[in-house]
Design a protein around this motif. Structure first.
Motif, short mmCIF file in Angstrom:
data_model
loop_
_atom_site.label_atom_id
_atom_site.label_comp_id
_atom_site.label_asym_id
_atom_site.label_seq_id
_atom_site.Cartn_x
_atom_site.Cartn_y
_atom_site.Cartn_z
N LEU A 20 0.83 -1.20 0.00
CA LEU A 20 0.00 0.00 0.00
C LEU A 20 0.86 1.24 0.00
CD1 LEU A 20 -2.75 1.39 0.24
CD2 LEU A 20 -2.57 1.13 2.72
N ALA A 21 1.94 1.24 0.78
CA ALA A 21 2.79 2.41 0.87
C ALA A 21 3.54 2.66 -0.44
CB ALA A 21 3.80 2.22 2.01
N GLN A 22 3.81 1.60 -1.19
CA GLN A 22 4.61 1.74 -2.39
C GLN A 22 3.77 1.94 -3.66
OE1 GLN A 22 6.87 -1.87 -2.34
NE2 GLN A 22 8.41 -1.08 -0.92
N THR A 23 2.46 1.71 -3.58
CA THR A 23 1.63 1.74 -4.78
C THR A 23 0.50 2.73 -4.61
OG1 THR A 23 2.10 -0.59 -5.09
CG2 THR A 23 0.27 0.33 -6.36
N ALA A 24 0.27 3.57 -5.60
CA ALA A 24 -0.84 4.53 -5.55
C ALA A 24 -1.50 4.58 -6.92
CB ALA A 24 -0.33 5.92 -5.17
N ASN A 25 -2.55 3.82 -7.10
CA ASN A 25 -3.34 3.90 -8.31
C ASN A 25 -4.78 3.61 -7.96
OD1 ASN A 25 -3.74 1.05 -8.30
ND2 ASN A 25 -1.74 0.79 -9.29
N ASN A 26 -5.65 3.58 -8.96
CA ASN A 26 -7.08 3.45 -8.71
C ASN A 26 -7.56 2.02 -8.63
OD1 ASN A 26 -7.44 6.25 -8.68
ND2 ASN A 26 -7.57 6.33 -10.92
N GLU A 27 -6.67 1.04 -8.73
CA GLU A 27 -7.09 -0.35 -8.73
C GLU A 27 -7.39 -0.86 -7.33
OE1 GLU A 27 -4.19 -2.64 -10.70
OE2 GLU A 27 -4.51 -1.72 -12.66
N TYR A 71 -4.76 -3.91 -1.81
CA TYR A 71 -3.58 -3.04 -1.77
C TYR A 71 -3.02 -2.74 -3.16
CZ TYR A 71 -3.77 -4.02 3.20
OH TYR A 71 -4.18 -4.12 4.50
N ALA A 72 -3.86 -2.83 -4.20
CA ALA A 72 -3.46 -2.48 -5.57
C ALA A 72 -2.28 -3.32 -6.03
CB ALA A 72 -3.15 -1.00 -5.68
N GLY A 73 -2.30 -4.57 -5.68
CA GLY A 73 -1.27 -5.52 -6.04
C GLY A 73 -1.78 -6.91 -5.74
N ALA A 168 -17.98 -6.93 -14.37
CA ALA A 168 -18.36 -5.55 -14.65
C ALA A 168 -17.44 -4.65 -13.84
CB ALA A 168 -19.83 -5.29 -14.28
N GLN A 169 -17.41 -3.37 -14.19
CA GLN A 169 -16.54 -2.46 -13.46
C GLN A 169 -16.90 -2.47 -11.98
OE1 GLN A 169 -16.52 1.57 -14.90
NE2 GLN A 169 -14.88 2.21 -13.53
N ASP A 170 -15.90 -2.76 -11.16
CA ASP A 170 -16.02 -2.78 -9.69
C ASP A 170 -16.81 -3.97 -9.16
OD1 ASP A 170 -14.54 -0.43 -9.56
OD2 ASP A 170 -16.33 0.83 -9.62
N TRP A 171 -17.24 -4.89 -10.01
CA TRP A 171 -18.01 -6.06 -9.54
C TRP A 171 -17.26 -7.35 -9.88
CZ3 TRP A 171 -22.37 -5.94 -6.60
CH2 TRP A 171 -23.05 -4.71 -6.53
#
Length: 211
Positions: A20-27, A71-73, A168-171
């Motif tokens: 989380l600390a190393q990654t910042a995106n919208n995923e 955590y976007a990973g 679907a997006q977000d599902w």
């Protein structure tokens, strides 16, 4: 075994925090999910007072929900609440009715996802937590042993293997195979004690939404 599992899950969650600390995106971000399925309780020896019998159980049910963080990973962590229940089929070969062995649990899970870029994403995980209650409604066998036996705040552990599909997006839809265990709980009904292992194999389907 429980302490080794605790160490592994703690490492999973710590690694997720680093991601989380190393990654910042919208995923990444928060998500919630609900699920249901079958819960098969392993046949086990029962000890009620000084009496020992063999209990056989039928297929049971499971229902629950969780709030998690992606955590976007590959790493995720979850806080879940799950109810399981299985009917008692027989005691020492004699048919039993109106008896069941059930639990409610609160678990913290650490999950690792493979093939992060694909639509089908297999994953594995470990969970630790506590039962709010383990409850055995025994209405079969010797009359003197019948009753509602229960206990709260027992340590529990589970293993998870699953696959999810983003339709679907977000599902996402998902399916899981789980093993869940409470180590030889000793349950109480007044002054009486019942001991029986609580180990299940669960097949689950569910749906999740990211926020």
């Amino acid at each position: 075994m429980f302490y080794r599992t605790l160490a592994v899950v703690s490492a999973l969650l710590a690694s997720g925090g680093t991601a989380l600390a190393q990654t910042a995106n919208n995923e990444g971000g928060l998500y919630a999910k609900v699920y249901a399925g079958s819960s098969t309780l392993s046949n086990t020896d029962l000890q009620v007072g000084g009496t020992r019998t063999k209990g056989k159980f039928g297929a049971g049910t499971l229902v629950g929900g969780a709030i998690g963080y992606d955590y976007a990973g590959p790493w995720r962590s979850e806080l879940e609440y799950t109810y399981r229940s299985s009917s008692l089929n027989s005691l020492s070969g004699v048919a039993a009715s109106n008896s069941d062995y059930a639990s409610t649990s609160i678990m913290v899970n650490g999950l690792y996802t493979f093939n992060e870029a694909g639509n089908f994403k297999p994953y594995v995980g470990l969970g630790i937590g506590l039962t709010r209650e383990v409850d055995f409604d025994l209405n079969a066998g010797a009359t003197a042993n019948r009753g509602q036996y229960s206990r709260a705040s027992l340590f529990a552990v589970q293993g998870i293997a699953g696959v999810e599909y983003e339709f679907a997006q977000d599902w996402r839809g998902f399916g899981e195979l789980r093993t869940f265990s409470v180590n030889s709980p000793s349950l109480k009904s007044g002054a009486r004690t019942l001991k029986a292992d609580y180990r299940t194999t669960d097949i689950i389907i569910g749906i999740a939404k990211k926020f």
